[in-house]
Every structure is written in structure tokens, then in C-alpha cells.
Scaffold this motif. Structure first.
Motif, PDB file in Angstrom:
ATOM      1  N   SER A 122      43.029  49.149 -60.792  1.00  0.00           N
ATOM      2  CA  SER A 122      43.262  49.976 -60.889  1.00  0.00           C
ATOM      3  C   SER A 122      41.504  51.054 -61.678  1.00  0.00           C
ATOM      4  O   SER A 122      41.445  52.118 -62.111  1.00  0.00           O
ATOM      5  N   THR A 126      39.031  54.671 -60.141  1.00  0.00           N
ATOM      6  CA  THR A 126      39.249  55.950 -61.135  1.00  0.00           C
ATOM      7  C   THR A 126      38.457  56.945 -61.090  1.00  0.00           C
ATOM      8  O   THR A 126      37.836  57.742 -61.066  1.00  0.00           O
ATOM      9  N   SER A 128      37.892  59.166 -57.925  1.00  0.00           N
ATOM     10  CA  SER A 128      38.179  60.533 -56.625  1.00  0.00           C
ATOM     11  C   SER A 128      38.044  59.833 -55.559  1.00  0.00           C
ATOM     12  O   SER A 128      38.933  60.413 -54.698  1.00  0.00           O
ATOM     13  N   HIS A 133      43.232  56.333 -55.544  1.00  0.00           N
ATOM     14  CA  HIS A 133      43.391  57.519 -56.034  1.00  0.00           C
ATOM     15  C   HIS A 133      44.583  57.913 -56.875  1.00  0.00           C
ATOM     16  O   HIS A 133      45.334  57.872 -57.969  1.00  0.00           O
ATOM     17  N   ALA A 134      45.068  58.245 -55.659  1.00  0.00           N
ATOM     18  CA  ALA A 134      46.497  59.508 -55.490  1.00  0.00           C
ATOM     19  C   ALA A 134      47.220  58.302 -56.466  1.00  0.00           C
ATOM     20  O   ALA A 134      48.120  58.260 -57.026  1.00  0.00           O
ATOM     21  N   TYR A 135      47.683  57.128 -55.462  1.00  0.00           N
ATOM     22  CA  TYR A 135      48.114  56.202 -55.714  1.00  0.00           C
ATOM     23  C   TYR A 135      48.564  55.607 -56.652  1.00  0.00           C
ATOM     24  O   TYR A 135      49.453  56.036 -57.810  1.00  0.00           O
ATOM     25  N   PHE A 136      47.629  55.698 -57.521  1.00  0.00           N
ATOM     26  CA  PHE A 136      48.203  55.240 -59.455  1.00  0.00           C
ATOM     27  C   PHE A 136      47.403  56.164 -60.092  1.00  0.00           C
ATOM     28  O   PHE A 136      47.793  56.002 -61.756  1.00  0.00           O
ATOM     29  N   VAL A 137      47.256  57.464 -59.886  1.00  0.00           N
ATOM     30  CA  VAL A 137      47.297  58.920 -60.751  1.00  0.00           C
ATOM     31  C   VAL A 137      48.819  59.175 -60.697  1.00  0.00           C
ATOM     32  O   VAL A 137      49.432  59.577 -61.828  1.00  0.00           O
ATOM     33  N   THR A 138      49.370  58.948 -59.488  1.00  0.00           N
ATOM     34  CA  THR A 138      50.614  59.430 -59.626  1.00  0.00           C
ATOM     35  C   THR A 138      51.832  58.290 -60.477  1.00  0.00           C
ATOM     36  O   THR A 138      52.594  58.255 -61.266  1.00  0.00           O
ATOM     37  N   ARG A 139      51.489  56.573 -60.283  1.00  0.00           N
ATOM     38  CA  ARG A 139      52.349  55.996 -60.728  1.00  0.00           C
ATOM     39  C   ARG A 139      51.731  55.486 -61.945  1.00  0.00           C
ATOM     40  O   ARG A 139      53.207  55.515 -63.270  1.00  0.00           O
ATOM     41  N   TYR A 140      51.419  56.195 -62.869  1.00  0.00           N
ATOM     42  CA  TYR A 140      51.038  55.703 -64.597  1.00  0.00           C
ATOM     43  C   TYR A 140      52.056  57.606 -64.638  1.00  0.00           C
ATOM     44  O   TYR A 140      52.270  57.609 -65.629  1.00  0.00           O
ATOM     45  N   GLU A 141      51.542  58.663 -63.473  1.00  0.00           N
ATOM     46  CA  GLU A 141      52.552  59.922 -64.133  1.00  0.00           C
ATOM     47  C   GLU A 141      53.443  59.357 -64.536  1.00  0.00           C
ATOM     48  O   GLU A 141      54.632  59.721 -64.896  1.00  0.00           O
TER      49      GLU A 141
END
Length: 217
Positions: A122, A126, A128, A133-141
Motif C-alpha cells: 500500500s 502510492t 502512480s 496503484h489502481a488496485y489500492f485506489v479502488t480498494r480504498y474507494e
């Protein structure tokens, strides 16, 4: 028309053996990758290290996973499947969701490799250009939305304490869980993640989240 022999009738098609073996090899590779990426991070952890841990060649690993990015994606999916088995998939039942989070924190204390993997990746992600990166952005959203739904359902029942909003509670809960994991990784005997999370959540909601099985810790 062909007929099955006695052995085939009792055991089923013989071709199942190789499939079972393939599944076992894939699982061994994923577990090894989880350890390697957890210890060294994704960028520093190599396919060679993964291969060495399962006693096979790098080409053998690539026979099951086309590239390192694909291996990482399956490792993350494997981690998530374990979480889904503990926490309800829908946040519409707020109390069940919060109890599930406490159980998940307790479970995480038994799998330090998985916790370390999440903490390391994670942070790396951070950037990009990191493959996760996309996985963690989506996961937190997705997690924020999930927890907002849980706290909203409890608010509708009048079980959320005054001054607490679903959005604030969702963000703070994620921050608390991630922060507890880092502190626990640095000094495992320092704290009980499940107990600390339970007390934190009880400051937001009028629910006793104590579990008699763990002594209400």
C-alpha cells in the motif's frame, strides 16, 4: 458408445489428477509470492526468489503466471478472499459489519506475512506507476463506501453517537486499522489489534462489540 472401466467408474476421469496438482502448485507459488513481496516489497522481490521457495525454475513459475504483474494481482485477490470470508460482503447490516472488522483484526494477528504484504504494497503503490496503484485506489474507494453504508444503517437505527457522521467514521476506521497494523508489525507484543479496534468503534456507536469468546477484551 464407450463404457467406463471399474476403476474409472469409482474414481471418475483420470484427467482430474493433473488439474488438482496444478492448483496445488499455483497455491504454493501464491503463498511464496506473498512471503517474498511482504518481506522485500513488489519492486525488490523477484520471481527468482519466489521460484526458489517452491523449488522450481523461474520458467516454471511463468508457466502458471504469465508475468510478475499477473502474479501480484492473484496474490492480492487471494488476500481479499480471506477477508471476505470474515467480514460480510454487504455493509447494509452495520452491526454485523463492525463485528466482522473486529474478527478480521483478530485474524490478521495470526497472519503477519499477509499484514506485512498489505503494509508494504500500500505504501509502494502510492506511486502512480506501481502495478498495484489502481488496485489500492479502488480498494480504498470501495472500503469507504462499504463502511459509510454500515454506519449509515446504524445511524438510521439511532445507534451512532452524537456528532459522528458516516463519512467521518468510515475514513477514521480505515486509518485506525491501517495504523494499528503498522504499530503491530513494528512491535507485535505491543497491542491487541482486535481489542483496540473494538474500543475505537465503540466510541462511534452505541453497541457493545465485546466477544465473550475472547473475554470481552
Amino acid at each position: 458408445m464407450t463404457t467406463k472401466t471399474g476403476d474409472e467408474a469409482r474414481t471418475g476421469p483420470r484427467r482430474r489428477g493433473p488439474y488438482a496438482k496444478t492448483a496445488a502448485v499455483r497455491t504454493a507459488i501464491l503463498d511464496a509470492a506473498l512471503d517474498v513481496f511482504g518481506e522485500s516489497g513488489y519492486r525488490s522481490g523477484s520471481l527468482r526468489e519466489v521460484a526458489d521457495r517452491v523449488g522450481m525454475s523461474e520458467a516454471g513459475v511463468l508457466h502458471h503466471f504469465p508475468n510478475k504483474n499477473a502474479l501480484l494481482a492473484d496474490v492480492l485477490d487471494r488476500r481479499d478472499l480471506r477477508s471476505y470470508a470474515i467480514v460480510p460482503k454487504e455493509g447494509s447490516d452495520g452491526e454485523a459489519t463492525l463485528r466482522g472488522l473486529v474478527r478480521l483484526a483478530d485474524y490478521n494477528a495470526t497472519v503477519p506475512g499477509i499484514v506485512k504484504l498489505f503494509a508494504v504494497l500500500s505504501t509502494e503503490a502510492t506511486s502512480s506507476d506501481h502495478p498495484a496503484h489502481a488496485y489500492f485506489v479502488t480498494r480504498y474507494e470501495t472500503t469507504r463506501s462499504y463502511l459509510r453504508a454500515a454506519f449509515s444503517s446504524l445511524m438510521a437505527q439511532g445507534r451512532v453517537r452524537e456528532g459522528v457522521t458516516p463519512e467521518r467514521a468510515a475514513i477514521a476506521t480505515i486509518a485506525m486499522m491501517d495504523g494499528l497494523q503498522v504499530q503491530w508489525l513494528l512491535e507485535p507484543g505491543l497491542l491487541d489489534m482486535g481489542a483496540q479496534l473494538r474500543r475505537f468503534l465503540e466510541s462511534f456507536v452505541d453497541i457493545d462489540l465485546g466477544d465473550p469468546a475472547r473475554g470481552g477484551a
